[in-house]
Enzyme design. Structure first.
Site, mmCIF file in Angstrom:
data_model
loop_
_atom_site.group_PDB
_atom_site.id
_atom_site.type_symbol
_atom_site.label_atom_id
_atom_site.label_comp_id
_atom_site.label_asym_id
_atom_site.label_seq_id
_atom_site.Cartn_x
_atom_site.Cartn_y
_atom_site.Cartn_z
ATOM 1 C CB SER A 31 -0.876 0.060 1.253
ATOM 2 O OG SER A 31 -1.840 -0.922 1.238
ATOM 3 C CG HIS A 62 -2.885 -2.364 -3.479
ATOM 4 N ND1 HIS A 62 -1.923 -3.259 -3.088
ATOM 5 C CD2 HIS A 62 -3.317 -1.771 -2.365
ATOM 6 C CE1 HIS A 62 -1.793 -3.211 -1.780
ATOM 7 N NE2 HIS A 62 -2.629 -2.320 -1.303
ATOM 8 C CG HIS A 85 -4.590 -7.701 -0.042
ATOM 9 N ND1 HIS A 85 -4.624 -6.784 -1.067
ATOM 10 C CD2 HIS A 85 -3.554 -7.356 0.762
ATOM 11 C CE1 HIS A 85 -3.637 -5.910 -0.880
ATOM 12 N NE2 HIS A 85 -2.972 -6.243 0.213
ATOM 13 C CE1 TYR A 87 -8.320 -6.195 1.407
ATOM 14 C CE2 TYR A 87 -6.407 -6.802 2.722
ATOM 15 C CZ TYR A 87 -7.011 -5.978 1.802
ATOM 16 O OH TYR A 87 -6.309 -4.939 1.267
ATOM 17 C CD GLU A 88 -7.931 -7.541 -3.119
ATOM 18 O OE1 GLU A 88 -8.372 -6.941 -4.108
ATOM 19 O OE2 GLU A 88 -6.748 -7.919 -3.013
ATOM 20 C CB ALA A 115 1.028 -0.507 4.819
ATOM 21 C CG MET A 213 -4.879 -6.805 7.030
ATOM 22 S SD MET A 213 -6.278 -5.801 6.493
ATOM 23 C CE MET A 213 -6.539 -4.777 7.961
ATOM 24 C CB SER A 214 -0.263 -8.446 2.635
ATOM 25 O OG SER A 214 0.765 -7.631 3.140
ATOM 26 C CG ASN A 237 -1.617 1.917 11.593
ATOM 27 O OD1 ASN A 237 -1.340 1.484 10.470
ATOM 28 N ND2 ASN A 237 -2.094 1.171 12.550
ATOM 29 C CG HIS A 249 -6.854 2.291 2.943
ATOM 30 N ND1 HIS A 249 -5.805 1.399 3.085
ATOM 31 C CD2 HIS A 249 -6.942 2.530 1.615
ATOM 32 C CE1 HIS A 249 -5.299 1.131 1.891
ATOM 33 N NE2 HIS A 249 -5.969 1.813 0.988
HETATM 34 N N1 HPA Z 1 -3.467 -3.631 11.258
HETATM 35 C C1 HPA Z 1 -3.514 -4.480 10.206
HETATM 36 N N2 HPA Z 1 -3.064 -4.159 8.995
HETATM 37 C C2 HPA Z 1 -2.526 -2.951 8.825
HETATM 38 C C3 HPA Z 1 -2.440 -2.009 9.871
HETATM 39 C C4 HPA Z 1 -2.939 -2.369 11.149
HETATM 40 O O1 HPA Z 1 -2.906 -1.609 12.128
HETATM 41 N N3 HPA Z 1 -1.845 -0.897 9.366
HETATM 42 C C5 HPA Z 1 -1.578 -1.148 8.052
HETATM 43 N N4 HPA Z 1 -1.990 -2.393 7.721
#
Ligand code: HPA
Length: 286
Positions: A31, A62, A85, A87-88, A115, A213-214, A237, A249
């Site tokens: 990302s 993406h 991903h 989750y998609e 990320a 998540m990847s 973050n 996001h």
């Molecule tokens: N959690 C999960 N996936 C993420 C996060 C998070 O805080 N930040 C960026 N991708």
């Protein structure tokens, strides 16, 4: 059609669509980090949508295309601008399909980026983290089912999933360029929602330094195929409950944007070092 046939079709298509042959490394851009590919001179761009058996990426930030160029003479690399991903809704085999196709074209290194949320207190937004190891908490696995012997063994070793020589190279490139590179364990969860504060406390107890998540599916598939892997997280973050702010996001994309320059320098420097070290390349699969 068998997986073998699908991979052959996809890799033949890619081979015909680029002037650069014998791909040496795959770079997966997470990302907000896709811009690295735009620095490659003389690159060929192939939309995922055109490649047989590739899915299409749906996430904002993406691009969904393959950018193939030479980072150094005789060292072609394939950059994935965007990935699929879990989750998609894609199955694990679909998530790792592009990597497997590029492996058919010769790639023996994987540089994977993402990320991630920082769990360890020193991993503040904007930090870069070298992935030392991971926790697969996605509840699934790309190697599930009958083993594809042409790709790798039934029970692959994962004791050095993130190659130590590549980690050393990345650390020295970082210090030569005055880039602070932290390190830690990445927990891969399925998403798509960010975690609850209680889940983050659990992940911390389990030994995670960052969460995302990847990456985990690709790294499992890469190790299965005997590829050497390097992983770098851009901490976008603080994980849920560690700061008073809500997660979005938007914030993830903005922080990745700020880290971009350091990130590009690190990836570029690492690849240039690899291109100049044929000994390391020839150790693959030994
Ligand atoms: N959690 C999960 N996936 C993420 C996060 C998070 O805080 N930040 C960026 N991708």
């Amino acid at each position: 059609m068998s997986l073998h046939e699908q991979l052959s079709e996809a890799s033949a298509f890619i081979k015909n669509a680029t002037r650069h042959k014998a791909i040496r490394a795959v770079v997966v851009l997470g990302s907000g980090l896709g811009e690295f590919a735009d620095t490659l001179p003389g690159a060929d761009v192939i939309e995922y949508a055109k490649i047989p058996h590739f899915q299409t990426s749906t996430v904002q930030g993406h691009a969904g295309r393959l950018v193939i160029g030479e980072i150094a003479p005789g060292f072609p690399i394939a950059c994935m601008q965007g990935r699929f991903h879990f989750y998609e809704g894609h199955g694990m085999p679909q998530v790792v399909f592009p990597l497997r196709a590029l492996r058919q074209l010769g790639a023996d290194f994987l540089l994977v980026t993402n990320a991630a949320g920082g769990i360890q207190p020193e991993l503040t937004p904007g930090s870069l983290m070298l992935i030392e190891d991971h926790l697969n908490l996605m509840g699934d696995n790309p190697l599930k089912g009958a083993n594809h012997d042409f790709l790798g063994p039934r029970f692959p070793d994962m004791s050095e999933a993130y190659n130590s020589s590549l980690r050393e190279i990345a650390c020295s490139v970082a210090s030569e360029n005055g880039i602070e590179l932290k390190s830690g364990v990445y927990a891969g969860i399925s998403g798509p929602m960010y975690e609850t504060p209680a889940e983050i406390r659990m992940l911390r107890t389990l030994g995670a330094d960052a969460v995302g998540m990847s990456t985990v599916p690709e790294v499992i598939a890469a190790n299965h195929m005997g590829m050497k892997t390097l992983g770098i997280s851009c901490i976008t973050n603080q994980a849920a409950g560690l700061s008073p702010y809500k997660l979005s996001h938007q914030e993830v994309m903005e922080t990745a944007e700020h880290a971009k320059q350091r990130f590009v320098t690190l990836i570029q420097g690492t690849l240039l070092r690899l291109a100049a070290q044929p000994v390391l390349s020839s150790q693959v699969n030994s």
